[in-house]
Design a protein around this motif. Structure first.
Motif, PDB file in Angstrom:
ATOM      1  N   PRO A  18       0.842  -1.194   0.000  1.00 18.82           N
ATOM      2  CA  PRO A  18       0.000   0.000   0.000  1.00 18.82           C
ATOM      3  C   PRO A  18       0.881   1.250   0.000  1.00 18.82           C
ATOM      4  CG  PRO A  18      -0.177  -1.187   2.095  1.00 18.82           C
ATOM      5  CD  PRO A  18       0.695  -1.989   1.211  1.00 18.82           C
ATOM      6  N   GLY A  19       0.480   2.233  -0.809  1.00 20.36           N
ATOM      7  CA  GLY A  19       1.300   3.437  -0.928  1.00 20.36           C
ATOM      8  C   GLY A  19       0.477   4.700  -0.842  1.00 20.36           C
ATOM      9  N   GLY A  20       1.187   5.792  -0.577  1.00 19.23           N
ATOM     10  CA  GLY A  20       0.548   7.100  -0.508  1.00 19.23           C
ATOM     11  C   GLY A  20       1.460   8.166  -1.060  1.00 19.23           C
ATOM     12  N   TRP A  21       0.871   9.265  -1.429  1.00 16.07           N
ATOM     13  CA  TRP A  21       1.625  10.413  -1.912  1.00 16.07           C
ATOM     14  C   TRP A  21       1.056  11.671  -1.274  1.00 16.07           C
ATOM     15  CZ3 TRP A  21      -1.299  14.115  -4.238  1.00 16.07           C
ATOM     16  CH2 TRP A  21      -2.542  13.721  -4.726  1.00 16.07           C
ATOM     17  N   GLY A  22       1.898  12.685  -1.185  1.00 16.61           N
ATOM     18  CA  GLY A  22       1.470  13.968  -0.649  1.00 16.61           C
ATOM     19  C   GLY A  22       2.086  15.093  -1.447  1.00 16.61           C
ATOM     20  N   ALA A  23       1.378  16.204  -1.514  1.00 12.93           N
ATOM     21  CA  ALA A  23       1.888  17.376  -2.224  1.00 12.93           C
ATOM     22  C   ALA A  23       1.386  18.640  -1.546  1.00 12.93           C
ATOM     23  CB  ALA A  23       1.445  17.360  -3.684  1.00 12.93           C
ATOM     24  N   ILE A  24       2.214  19.655  -1.586  1.00 15.57           N
ATOM     25  CA  ILE A  24       1.829  20.991  -1.122  1.00 15.57           C
ATOM     26  C   ILE A  24       2.088  21.947  -2.271  1.00 15.57           C
ATOM     27  CG2 ILE A  24       2.240  22.856   0.531  1.00 15.57           C
ATOM     28  CD1 ILE A  24       3.350  20.689   2.460  1.00 15.57           C
ATOM     29  N   LEU A  25       1.052  22.674  -2.672  1.00 17.52           N
ATOM     30  CA  LEU A  25       1.167  23.695  -3.702  1.00 17.52           C
ATOM     31  C   LEU A  25       1.161  25.049  -3.016  1.00 17.52           C
ATOM     32  CD1 LEU A  25      -0.690  21.224  -4.916  1.00 17.52           C
ATOM     33  CD2 LEU A  25      -0.753  22.731  -6.879  1.00 17.52           C
ATOM     34  N   ILE A  26       2.071  25.915  -3.416  1.00 19.48           N
ATOM     35  CA  ILE A  26       2.158  27.249  -2.826  1.00 19.48           C
ATOM     36  C   ILE A  26       2.070  28.278  -3.947  1.00 19.48           C
ATOM     37  CG2 ILE A  26       3.521  28.825  -1.410  1.00 19.48           C
ATOM     38  CD1 ILE A  26       4.998  26.215  -0.406  1.00 19.48           C
ATOM     39  N   TYR A  27       1.036  29.116  -3.883  1.00 15.30           N
ATOM     40  CA  TYR A  27       0.832  30.204  -4.837  1.00 15.30           C
ATOM     41  C   TYR A  27       0.662  31.477  -4.030  1.00 15.30           C
ATOM     42  CZ  TYR A  27      -1.451  33.244  -8.234  1.00 15.30           C
ATOM     43  OH  TYR A  27      -1.778  34.306  -9.041  1.00 15.30           O
ATOM     44  N   LYS A  28       1.608  32.394  -4.188  1.00 13.43           N
ATOM     45  CA  LYS A  28       1.648  33.608  -3.367  1.00 13.43           C
ATOM     46  C   LYS A  28       1.686  33.163  -1.905  1.00 13.43           C
ATOM     47  CE  LYS A  28      -0.266  36.467  -6.961  1.00 13.43           C
ATOM     48  NZ  LYS A  28      -1.266  37.380  -7.436  1.00 13.43           N
ATOM     49  N   GLY A  36      -3.141  11.197  -1.617  1.00 11.70           N
ATOM     50  CA  GLY A  36      -3.921  10.096  -2.134  1.00 11.70           C
ATOM     51  C   GLY A  36      -3.187   8.792  -1.903  1.00 11.70           C
ATOM     52  N   ASN A  37      -3.814   7.693  -2.302  1.00 11.82           N
ATOM     53  CA  ASN A  37      -3.206   6.398  -2.033  1.00 11.82           C
ATOM     54  C   ASN A  37      -3.565   5.390  -3.111  1.00 11.82           C
ATOM     55  OD1 ASN A  37      -5.847   5.385  -1.417  1.00 11.82           O
ATOM     56  ND2 ASN A  37      -5.632   6.220   0.639  1.00 11.82           N
ATOM     57  N   GLU A  38      -2.847   4.290  -3.094  1.00 15.10           N
ATOM     58  CA  GLU A  38      -3.130   3.132  -3.939  1.00 15.10           C
ATOM     59  C   GLU A  38      -2.887   1.895  -3.088  1.00 15.10           C
ATOM     60  OE1 GLU A  38      -1.238   3.021  -7.775  1.00 15.10           O
ATOM     61  OE2 GLU A  38      -1.580   5.168  -8.093  1.00 15.10           O
ATOM     62  N   SER A  39      -3.738   0.895  -3.265  1.00 13.48           N
ATOM     63  CA  SER A  39      -3.661  -0.279  -2.393  1.00 13.48           C
ATOM     64  C   SER A  39      -2.464  -1.176  -2.688  1.00 13.48           C
ATOM     65  CB  SER A  39      -4.954  -1.094  -2.481  1.00 13.48           C
ATOM     66  OG  SER A  39      -5.172  -1.518  -3.813  1.00 13.48           O
ATOM     67  N   HIS A  40      -1.997  -1.206  -3.938  1.00  6.54           N
ATOM     68  CA  HIS A  40      -0.845  -2.044  -4.283  1.00  6.54           C
ATOM     69  C   HIS A  40       0.008  -1.293  -5.297  1.00  6.54           C
ATOM     70  CE1 HIS A  40       1.396  -5.778  -4.453  1.00  6.54           C
ATOM     71  NE2 HIS A  40       1.448  -5.631  -5.762  1.00  6.54           N
ATOM     72  N   THR A  41       1.159  -0.823  -4.845  1.00  4.26           N
ATOM     73  CA  THR A  41       1.995   0.035  -5.682  1.00  4.26           C
ATOM     74  C   THR A  41       3.437  -0.062  -5.217  1.00  4.26           C
ATOM     75  OG1 THR A  41       2.139   2.269  -6.619  1.00  4.26           O
ATOM     76  CG2 THR A  41       1.615   2.114  -4.258  1.00  4.26           C
ATOM     77  N   THR A  42       4.279   0.813  -5.747  1.00  3.97           N
ATOM     78  CA  THR A  42       5.671   0.877  -5.317  1.00  3.97           C
ATOM     79  C   THR A  42       5.999   2.296  -4.865  1.00  3.97           C
ATOM     80  OG1 THR A  42       6.537   1.484  -7.511  1.00  3.97           O
ATOM     81  CG2 THR A  42       6.360  -0.889  -6.997  1.00  3.97           C
ATOM     82  N   ASN A  43       7.094   2.416  -4.153  1.00  6.21           N
ATOM     83  CA  ASN A  43       7.537   3.725  -3.695  1.00  6.21           C
ATOM     84  C   ASN A  43       7.782   4.665  -4.883  1.00  6.21           C
ATOM     85  OD1 ASN A  43       8.457   5.396  -1.347  1.00  6.21           O
ATOM     86  ND2 ASN A  43      10.275   5.491  -2.636  1.00  6.21           N
ATOM     87  N   ASN A  44       8.454   4.168  -5.922  1.00  9.70           N
ATOM     88  CA  ASN A  44       8.744   5.028  -7.068  1.00  9.70           C
ATOM     89  C   ASN A  44       7.466   5.503  -7.758  1.00  9.70           C
ATOM     90  OD1 ASN A  44      11.499   5.071  -6.745  1.00  9.70           O
ATOM     91  ND2 ASN A  44      11.890   3.427  -8.195  1.00  9.70           N
ATOM     92  N   ARG A  45       6.461   4.662  -7.835  1.00  6.90           N
ATOM     93  CA  ARG A  45       5.195   5.093  -8.438  1.00  6.90           C
ATOM     94  C   ARG A  45       4.560   6.210  -7.611  1.00  6.90           C
ATOM     95  NH1 ARG A  45       3.365   2.660 -12.807  1.00  6.90           N
ATOM     96  NH2 ARG A  45       1.217   3.325 -12.505  1.00  6.90           N
ATOM     97  N   MET A  46       4.663   6.118  -6.299  1.00  6.02           N
ATOM     98  CA  MET A  46       4.101   7.166  -5.452  1.00  6.02           C
ATOM     99  C   MET A  46       4.918   8.455  -5.562  1.00  6.02           C
ATOM    100  SD  MET A  46       1.264   6.030  -4.092  1.00  6.02           S
ATOM    101  CE  MET A  46       1.064   5.678  -5.839  1.00  6.02           C
TER     102      MET A  46
END
Length: 146
Positions: A18-28, A36-46
């Protein structure tokens, strides 16, 4: 052209797993967090999914700086790996298929819309935004585990 900073990170519990990803967008002075997440993935895909999802949220072409702790993602562009892969019909220098080709192609499509530069940051260190992205990614995995 608007300028946006994006911080991203990916995580996996097991690789694959199971994998997850995170992002922060900064505008001004505005920050937006995504994960978000995926139940079966790899670190590189995330690690690839974070920048993709962040860039997909932009409503018009922007000048973007993406901060990532993934040498895999960053060096693909700063060291021109992607260009070499494309010229070699998506083969590595060892003549094996490039992994995660679907995500690389999607990311390249987005890079054709935006003007993007890449910055490699040290992971699990003193970069507050990178640490926050790591937490977003890990929390996204927890959602899968219940």
């Amino acid at each position: 052209m608007d300028s946006v900073e994006i911080y991203t990170d990916g995580a996996c519990s097991g690789n694959p797993g199971p994998g997850g990803w995170g992002a922060i967008l900064i505008y001004k002075s505005i920050e937006k967090e995504l994960s978000g997440n995926e139940s079966h993935t790899t670190n590189n895909r995330m690690e690839l999914t974070g920048p993709i999802k962040a860039l997909e949220t932009l409503k018009r072409p922007c000048e973007v700086v993406i901060y990532t702790d993934s040498a895999y993602v960053c060096k693909a562009f700063t060291d021109n790996w992607v260009n070499k892969w494309q010229k070699n019909n998506w083969q590595t220098s060892k003549k094996t298929p490039v992994e995660n080709q679907d995500l690389w192609i999607r990311l390249i499509e987005l890079l054709n819309i935006h003007s993007v530069s890449w910055v490699k940051v040290k992971g699990h260190s003193d970069n507050e935004k990178n640490n926050r992205c790591d937490l977003l990614a890990r929390n996204a995995i927890k959602v899968l585990k219940g």
